[in-house]
Design a protein around this motif. Sequence first.
Motif, mmCIF file in Angstrom:
data_model
loop_
_atom_site.group_PDB
_atom_site.id
_atom_site.type_symbol
_atom_site.label_atom_id
_atom_site.label_comp_id
_atom_site.label_asym_id
_atom_site.label_seq_id
_atom_site.Cartn_x
_atom_site.Cartn_y
_atom_site.Cartn_z
ATOM 1 N N VAL A 131 0.847 -1.190 0.000
ATOM 2 C CA VAL A 131 0.000 0.000 0.000
ATOM 3 C C VAL A 131 0.884 1.242 0.000
ATOM 4 C CG1 VAL A 131 -1.814 1.267 1.229
ATOM 5 C CG2 VAL A 131 -1.840 -1.245 1.212
ATOM 6 N N VAL A 132 1.899 1.257 0.881
ATOM 7 C CA VAL A 132 2.766 2.419 1.057
ATOM 8 C C VAL A 132 4.222 2.022 0.870
ATOM 9 C CG1 VAL A 132 3.595 4.139 2.731
ATOM 10 C CG2 VAL A 132 1.171 3.509 2.689
ATOM 11 N N GLU A 133 4.964 2.849 0.157
ATOM 12 C CA GLU A 133 6.415 2.658 0.010
ATOM 13 C C GLU A 133 7.131 3.922 0.471
ATOM 14 O OE1 GLU A 133 9.825 1.635 -3.354
ATOM 15 O OE2 GLU A 133 7.723 1.738 -3.948
ATOM 16 N N LEU A 134 8.091 3.749 1.372
ATOM 17 C CA LEU A 134 8.935 4.847 1.827
ATOM 18 C C LEU A 134 10.186 4.855 0.953
ATOM 19 C CD1 LEU A 134 8.534 4.302 5.683
ATOM 20 C CD2 LEU A 134 7.142 5.719 4.144
ATOM 21 N N LYS A 135 10.133 5.608 -0.135
ATOM 22 C CA LYS A 135 11.159 5.568 -1.190
ATOM 23 C C LYS A 135 12.566 5.861 -0.679
ATOM 24 C CE LYS A 135 10.184 5.315 -5.236
ATOM 25 N NZ LYS A 135 10.211 4.166 -6.117
ATOM 26 N N ASP A 136 12.700 6.816 0.241
ATOM 27 C CA ASP A 136 14.021 7.222 0.714
ATOM 28 C C ASP A 136 14.784 6.110 1.431
ATOM 29 O OD1 ASP A 136 13.571 9.702 -0.336
ATOM 30 O OD2 ASP A 136 13.144 10.670 1.596
ATOM 31 N N LEU A 137 14.081 5.069 1.876
ATOM 32 C CA LEU A 137 14.747 3.990 2.613
ATOM 33 C C LEU A 137 15.290 2.893 1.710
ATOM 34 C CD1 LEU A 137 12.434 3.765 5.740
ATOM 35 C CD2 LEU A 137 14.587 5.012 5.467
ATOM 36 N N GLY A 138 14.976 2.945 0.414
ATOM 37 C CA GLY A 138 15.609 2.065 -0.563
ATOM 38 C C GLY A 138 15.193 0.608 -0.540
ATOM 39 N N GLY A 139 14.047 0.295 -0.002
ATOM 40 C CA GLY A 139 13.611 -1.094 0.060
ATOM 41 C C GLY A 139 13.467 -1.748 -1.301
ATOM 42 N N SER A 140 13.006 -1.004 -2.289
ATOM 43 C CA SER A 140 12.855 -1.558 -3.645
ATOM 44 C C SER A 140 14.187 -2.029 -4.209
ATOM 45 C CB SER A 140 12.256 -0.519 -4.592
ATOM 46 O OG SER A 140 10.925 -0.270 -4.269
ATOM 47 N N ASP A 141 15.244 -1.289 -3.896
ATOM 48 C CA ASP A 141 16.575 -1.676 -4.381
ATOM 49 C C ASP A 141 17.012 -3.007 -3.797
ATOM 50 O OD1 ASP A 141 16.740 0.659 -5.871
ATOM 51 O OD2 ASP A 141 17.771 1.758 -4.277
ATOM 52 N N LYS A 142 16.685 -3.242 -2.526
ATOM 53 C CA LYS A 142 17.060 -4.492 -1.874
ATOM 54 C C LYS A 142 16.346 -5.690 -2.510
ATOM 55 C CE LYS A 142 17.679 -6.609 2.599
ATOM 56 N NZ LYS A 142 17.914 -6.335 3.980
#
Length: 177
Positions: A154-165
Motif C-alpha cells: 500500500v505504502v512505500e517509503l522511497k528514501d529507505l531504498g527497500g525496492s533496491d534491496k
Amino acid sequence: MAEKLDFISSSIRTFQDFPKKGVPFKDIFPILKDPKALATVIDLFEEYVRSSYVQVDLIVGLDARGFLFGPLLAQRLGIGFIPIRKKGKLPGPTLSVVYSLEYATAEAEMQQDAVTAGQKVLVIDDLLATGGTLWAACELLRQQKAEVLGCLVVVELKDLGGSDKLKPTTVHSLIQY
C-alpha cells in the motif's frame, strides 16, 4: 485512477516520533476502518494484477498487516492465500530465513507445504521501508522454487531504498512517500 489514489492517500495518517523519535509513522488503520477505502485499495491491487500478469496462483501475505489485504485480494482473484509469519507462529514442518532489521535480526517462516515448485506468487504487505521482511519472504518462496512475480504494498517509503534491496523483483506500491 488518480482520484482513487488521492482518496487512499488522504486515508493514511502520519504520527511523528513513533515508534521512536525521528520516525514519521504511516498509519494505514484508517483504511481498514472505512469500507470504501478498503474496497478501493483492493480494487486498485486487483486492477494492477489482472492487467500485469497472465497467471497468479497464490497471494502470499506477511505477518501481520499483509494478512489484512492479502486474503481479500486472493478472494477477488479466485486464488489461494498463504501466510508468512514470525518464527514460532505456524504449526507443522516449516522453513525459515533470518534477515536483518535496522538494529537486529529476525526470522520469518512458512509451512513447508505452502507452495509447490513452479507456482506463480505475489507477495503483499502494507508498507515497504528497508525491504528486509519482503526480501525474507521472497527468499523463502524461492527456496521452495516458487516463481515470485512481484511484491505489492500500500505504502512505500522511497528514501529507505527497500525496492533496491528486492531487485530484480518488481514492487508495485499504491502510495509513495
